[in-house]
Design a protein around this motif. Structure first.
Motif, PDB file in Angstrom:
ATOM      1  N   GLY A 119       2.686  49.906  22.977  1.00  0.00           N
ATOM      2  CA  GLY A 119       3.884  49.620  22.199  1.00  0.00           C
ATOM      3  C   GLY A 119       5.117  50.147  22.902  1.00  0.00           C
ATOM      4  O   GLY A 119       5.041  50.680  24.009  1.00  0.00           O
ATOM      5  N   PRO A 120       6.277  49.982  22.278  1.00  0.00           N
ATOM      6  CA  PRO A 120       7.527  50.382  22.925  1.00  0.00           C
ATOM      7  C   PRO A 120       7.616  51.895  23.110  1.00  0.00           C
ATOM      8  O   PRO A 120       7.292  52.656  22.208  1.00  0.00           O
ATOM      9  N   GLN A 187       9.753  47.690  15.139  1.00  0.00           N
ATOM     10  CA  GLN A 187       9.962  48.339  16.437  1.00  0.00           C
ATOM     11  C   GLN A 187      10.322  47.259  17.451  1.00  0.00           C
ATOM     12  O   GLN A 187       9.685  46.210  17.516  1.00  0.00           O
ATOM     13  N   ASN A 189      10.768  45.738  21.250  1.00  0.00           N
ATOM     14  CA  ASN A 189      10.207  45.822  22.605  1.00  0.00           C
ATOM     15  C   ASN A 189      11.252  45.449  23.643  1.00  0.00           C
ATOM     16  O   ASN A 189      10.912  45.091  24.765  1.00  0.00           O
ATOM     17  N   ARG A 191      13.850  45.055  26.550  1.00  0.00           N
ATOM     18  CA  ARG A 191      14.063  45.581  27.907  1.00  0.00           C
ATOM     19  C   ARG A 191      15.282  44.879  28.484  1.00  0.00           C
ATOM     20  O   ARG A 191      15.488  43.682  28.204  1.00  0.00           O
TER      21      ARG A 191
END
Length: 194
Positions: A119-120, A187, A189, A191
């Motif tokens: 996960g992140p 949550q 993710n 980037r």
């Protein structure tokens, strides 16, 4: 004092606090500790330090044992933990409130994760953010974060980073309009794409 100078001064203070409390040294006795978030990215606006530590088997009692001596430091106002192992966060959270001076309280947020956690993870963002940030994007991010703080609007900073770096959003009004389309209950993710 200019935006980047203010952020640098806050970073210097954050690093002094970490050194005084020997937090990285303590966490490294049970795993591998990383300074993450705004402190790592040189984007500090609020008095906030984030640490992630990775170990074989997260154990709250072991972690509290390495932090226990902090309770004798008169500048440490609070030390607590919360077990999130059976939630999507899949870790143990620790918090310290540290009084740098009477009008300046720092929150130190610390996560203890398993080395195999999926996960992140903020740890994974540090090099990507360093590669993506420019002085110009830093200024936009810091301006937005300062404006949000003045307005007492609390939102995860990762959304400010995404808005500026991926969508070229520069002002707080644009950011708040963009935020209306984001789901902050999950949550992320995210980037940097650049």
């Amino acid at each position: 004092m200019k935006l980047l100078e203010r952020a640098q001064k806050r970073k210097e203070t954050a690093m002094l606090i970490l050194e005084e409390l020997k937090l990285l040294e303590k966490w490294n006795t049970i795993g591998q500790a990383y300074v993450v978030g705004a402190t790592a990215y040189d984007l500090l606006v609020d008095h906030d330090i984030d640490i992630e530590t990775f170990c074989t088997h997260p154990n709250a009692a072991e972690a509290m044992a390495i932090l226990a001596d902090l309770t004798s430091n008169p500048k440490v106002l609070e030390l607590k933990y919360r077990n999130y192992l059976k939630t999507p966060f899949n870790g143990i959270y620790f918090k310290i409130q540290y009084e740098q001076m009477p009008s300046e309280i720092w929150n130190i947020d610390m996560w203890l994760f398993s080395e195999t956690r999926e996960g992140p993870l903020s740890r994974d963002l540090v090099s990507l953010m360093s590669d993506s940030l420019t002085n110009e994007s830093r200024k936009y991010i810091l301006t937005n974060k300062e404006e949000l703080l003045k307005k007492s609007i609390v939102l995860p900073s990762i959304y400010v980073y995404e808005a500026v770096l991926d969508y070229d959003i520069q002002c707080t009004e644009e950011f708040l309009n963009w935020m209306e389309q984001q789901d902050v209950d999950i949550q992320t993710n995210w980037r940097p794409s650049k």
